[in-house]
Design an enzyme around this catalytic site. Structure first.
Site, PDB file in Angstrom:
ATOM      1  N   ASP A  81     -15.145 -12.799  -2.281  1.00 34.36           N
ATOM      2  CA  ASP A  81     -15.406 -13.592  -3.481  1.00 34.36           C
ATOM      3  C   ASP A  81     -16.639 -13.107  -4.236  1.00 34.36           C
ATOM      4  O   ASP A  81     -16.698 -13.193  -5.463  1.00 34.36           O
ATOM      5  CB  ASP A  81     -15.580 -15.063  -3.111  1.00 34.36           C
ATOM      6  CG  ASP A  81     -14.249 -15.751  -2.864  1.00 34.36           C
ATOM      7  OD1 ASP A  81     -13.267 -15.038  -2.585  1.00 34.36           O
ATOM      8  OD2 ASP A  81     -14.185 -16.986  -2.941  1.00 34.36           O
ATOM      9  N   CYS A 122     -14.283 -14.948   6.144  1.00 37.56           N
ATOM     10  CA  CYS A 122     -14.749 -15.311   4.808  1.00 37.56           C
ATOM     11  C   CYS A 122     -13.863 -16.317   4.089  1.00 37.56           C
ATOM     12  O   CYS A 122     -12.887 -16.812   4.636  1.00 37.56           O
ATOM     13  CB  CYS A 122     -14.992 -14.049   3.993  1.00 37.56           C
ATOM     14  SG  CYS A 122     -16.436 -13.151   4.612  1.00 37.56           S
ATOM     15  N   LYS A 124     -11.462 -17.498   1.809  1.00 38.49           N
ATOM     16  CA  LYS A 124     -10.085 -18.013   1.770  1.00 38.49           C
ATOM     17  C   LYS A 124      -9.299 -17.650   3.019  1.00 38.49           C
ATOM     18  O   LYS A 124      -8.185 -18.140   3.205  1.00 38.49           O
ATOM     19  CB  LYS A 124      -9.344 -17.471   0.536  1.00 38.49           C
ATOM     20  CG  LYS A 124     -10.046 -17.738  -0.776  1.00 38.49           C
ATOM     21  CD  LYS A 124     -10.408 -19.206  -0.932  1.00 38.49           C
ATOM     22  CE  LYS A 124     -11.340 -19.438  -2.100  1.00 38.49           C
ATOM     23  NZ  LYS A 124     -12.651 -18.817  -1.983  1.00 38.49           N
ATOM     24  N   CYS A 195     -21.828 -14.208   4.459  1.00 37.54           N
ATOM     25  CA  CYS A 195     -23.128 -14.393   3.802  1.00 37.54           C
ATOM     26  C   CYS A 195     -23.936 -15.510   4.452  1.00 37.54           C
ATOM     27  O   CYS A 195     -23.398 -16.535   4.858  1.00 37.54           O
ATOM     28  CB  CYS A 195     -22.936 -14.647   2.320  1.00 37.54           C
ATOM     29  SG  CYS A 195     -22.250 -13.220   1.447  1.00 37.54           S
ATOM     30  N   GLU A 491     -14.372 -19.581  -9.128  1.00 39.87           N
ATOM     31  CA  GLU A 491     -15.678 -20.100  -8.745  1.00 39.87           C
ATOM     32  C   GLU A 491     -16.658 -19.887  -9.894  1.00 39.87           C
ATOM     33  O   GLU A 491     -16.602 -18.873 -10.580  1.00 39.87           O
ATOM     34  CB  GLU A 491     -16.197 -19.392  -7.490  1.00 39.87           C
ATOM     35  CG  GLU A 491     -15.465 -19.814  -6.240  1.00 39.87           C
ATOM     36  CD  GLU A 491     -16.068 -19.218  -4.979  1.00 39.87           C
ATOM     37  OE1 GLU A 491     -16.916 -18.307  -5.099  1.00 39.87           O
ATOM     38  OE2 GLU A 491     -15.697 -19.652  -3.883  1.00 39.87           O
ATOM     39  N   SER A 517     -18.845 -21.748  -5.935  1.00 36.38           N
ATOM     40  CA  SER A 517     -19.139 -21.024  -4.709  1.00 36.38           C
ATOM     41  C   SER A 517     -19.958 -21.923  -3.802  1.00 36.38           C
ATOM     42  O   SER A 517     -20.661 -22.820  -4.265  1.00 36.38           O
ATOM     43  CB  SER A 517     -19.933 -19.762  -5.044  1.00 36.38           C
ATOM     44  OG  SER A 517     -20.608 -19.286  -3.913  1.00 36.38           O
TER      45      SER A 517
END
Length: 617
Positions: A81, A122, A124, A195, A491, A517
């Protein structure tokens, strides 16, 4: 006893052709007596959260074989993303969730697989795999690749932690020097892993722990730490164990739909609210609940949000703590332990350990645990070395964070706020609800009114923000970015981050039928339902209209009379084929995205496919 599903392809005279093909993959006569266990991997060189999963898949495969199963690995797609953000690539992110779920169903059912272990990480990918597991209802275990270490940079003679959101924000500051932008870019994302803040990926991986489909530590143990290797091995052993438990002993309690009960979904949502998780998690939990045929909806979330305190604050809601700090404070089990002491959880929910939640907390909550190995696991520490290698370091903290008064995880009595980190708002602007992450909002902004500045695409809004057209007190409205209207429900991290870089994040609001996000902070309201493309009132907002927001009362209203509202509805519908469509937006929509848009429901339904439309085909 239920027979192995795979026997349909490995037993019987008429399956000689199938067996011949299985043999070509390395199987033999002994393997035809064992369960075939899919390793549903999501390795990708496009995504730092997935770059290391090839090695992980090999490790899990080896352990499944040692434990008496037949491992068969395949991959799903995985979109990053952060890389897809800020351009048309973000249109594809949410629709990929449905494709991931479908592709897993296709492979599992086409090959009559007995069980699966989902290796995700991550945004999705975890939700797509969760939807598939609940749809298929075969023995399933989830294991994520683990969080990235936080970046570190020296500023004003102090070392501070940074992450992806800092890189985006600083890149949007027009007065920032290029050398500092480059320095942050180089240091913000130092390792493999998802992240480092409480963004969507880490939020979802924490929620699979609360639901009971992954082992303790799954959501917070760093990707780089050697203890993660032990977690992968234990997860592989667990999937073989529960597979045999179901097929040999007819124990249906180990199946996903038995574990992921309504009470488990409530526990997951309680955790999400308490830790101020990403608003995207609501979208994904609503979608997963539909796959499990559980009546879990926005009303349930609204009810929970009014009584659950905010006891864990993590980036982007604060710069002090990242996932590595949550882990040191006891991880998901530490948060659940505090909630349990306040009698806020369903204690009898089951998990893949075949324990109920209360039994699990006795073993894994650092406040209660006497197990030295578990306490050692929560001391896993970042190494501060740039790497894409999993389980490559073994640094440890000397002590754990037991501070429940002022630490990362707090007791309910010492909560950051007695209001939870997420809230559902209703009103004439969002008849079916909308979502706000309250974790990073000051109480002084809980009541906010201002004039609307209306944009029909994210790109248009970003340009306006960067050109200085938005001033303090404005409410930025971005519409036709919902599941159907976008399509794909982009997002809005760039608009919110640029508001922050322009020092407007505390004096402006942003409202959208799109989503945010997990890195978003500030007065950001998303998932407005119905969306503009589904005849939502957000489509009728005009520049200068006053919008009233009251988080305390859970209200959001467009400040016009009912007579004026009805007049605007009449005017919009008089456009006939052009009604409830963005008139000035130039955007290429592919056939794949048009297909998604045709079936997509609004965010209050999880942005899943409209099954009524499907039933008419």
């Amino acid at each position: 006893m239920p027979k192995y599903r795979s026997f349909k392809t490995t037993h019987g005279k008429n399956m000689s052709g199938a067996r011949s093909l299985w043999r070509a993959t390395g199987m033999n006569d002994e393997d035809f007596k064992k369960p075939i266990i899919a390793i549903v991997n999501s390795f990708s060189q496009f995504v730092p959260g997935h770059i290391h999963l090839k090695k992980v898949g090999e490790l899990i495969s080896d352990q499944i074989q040692k434990s008496g199963g037949v491992p068969k690995e395949f991959n799903t797609i995985a979109i990053d993303d952060g890389i897809a953000m800020g351009h048309s690539g973000m249109l594809y992110s949410l629709p990929s969730r449905e494709l991931i779920a479908d592709s897993i169903e296709y492979v599992i059912n086409a090959h009559c697989v007995d069980a699966m272990i989902c290796v995700s990480n991550c945004d999705k990918i975890t939700p797509g795999m969760l939807m598939a597991a609940l749809r298929l209802n075969i023995p399933s275990v989830f294991i994520s690749g683990g969080p990235m270490e936080a970046g570190k940079i020296r500023k004003n003679e102090k070392e501070i932690k940074i992450d992806l959101v800092d890189a985006i924000m600083i890149g949007g500051q027009s007065n920032q020097c290029k050398n500092f932008i480059k320095e942050v870019e180089l240091l913000a994302c130092p390792t493999c892993g998802s992240c480092s803040g409480m963004f969507t990926a880490n939020s979802m991986n924490c929620l699979t722990e609360a639901i009971g489909l992954s082992l303790p530590g799954n959501g917070t143990l760093l990707a780089t730490h050697v203890d993660r290797k032990n977690l992968f091995i234990k997860s592989a052993k667990t999937i073989v164990k529960i597979t045999k438990e179901y097929y040999h002993h007819n124990n249906k309690k180990v199946l996903p739909r038995s574990i992921a009960s309504k009470e488990s979904f409530e526990n997951a949502m309680i955790l999400d609210i308490a830790m101020g998780g990403s608003t995207n998690t609501i979208l994904h939990l609503l979608a997963a609940a539909q796959e499990a045929e559980i009546d879990f909806n926005m009303s349930n979330i609204d009810e929970l949000s009014r009584k659950i305190p905010h006891i864990c604050k993590v980036s982007p809601s604060t710069s002090l703590y990242h996932m590595e700090d949550v882990h040191r404070a006891g991880g998901v089990m530490g948060i659940l332990g505090e909630l349990n002491r306040a009698n806020l959880l369903n204690k009898q929910t089951q998990n893949i350990l075949q324990l109920n939640l209360e039994e699990t907390l006795k073993e894994y909550d650092i406040v209660l645990s006497k197990n030295p190995d578990i306490l050692k696991m929560f001391k896993a520490k970042p190494a501060g070395i740039r790497t894409i290698q999993p389980y490559s370091q073994e640094n440890r903290w000397l002590t754990l964070d037991y501070d429940r008064k002022t630490g990362c995880i707090r007791s309910c009595k010492n909560a950051y706020s007695q209001d939870g980190g997420l809230a559902v708002l209703y009103g004439n602007l969002a008849k079916n609800g909308c979502i706000i992450k309250t974790a990073g909002i000051k109480k002084s902004n809980y009541i906010f009114s201002g004039p609307a500045r209306v944009y029909e695409s994210q790109e248009e809004a970003v340009n306006a923000i960067l050109k200085g057209e938005i001033i303090s007190g404005d409410i930025v409205v971005i519409r036709y970015e919902g599941p159907k209207g976008g399509p794909g429900m982009q997002e809005m991290l760039y608009p919110t981050t640029y508001l922050k870089s322009m020092k407007l994040d505390k004096t402006c609001a942003l409202i959208t039928d799109g989503r945010f996000s997990g890195g978003t902070s500030g007065l950001s309201i998303g998932h407005v339902s119905p969306e503009a493309a589904n005849k939502g009132v957000i489509a009728l907002v005009k520049n200068g209209d006053i919008i009233n927001i009251d988080i305390t009362q859970r209200v959001i209203n467009l400040n016009i009379t009912e007579q004026e509202l009805q007049q605007r509805i009449f005017q919009e519908e008089s456009k006939k084929s052009l009604s409830y469509k963005p008139l000035n937006r130039k955007r290429h929509i592919s056939y794949a995205l048009k297909t998604y848009a045709f079936f997509a429901m609004s965010a209050d339904k999880g942005a899943v496919r409209d099954r009524q439309k499907l039933s008419k085909i």
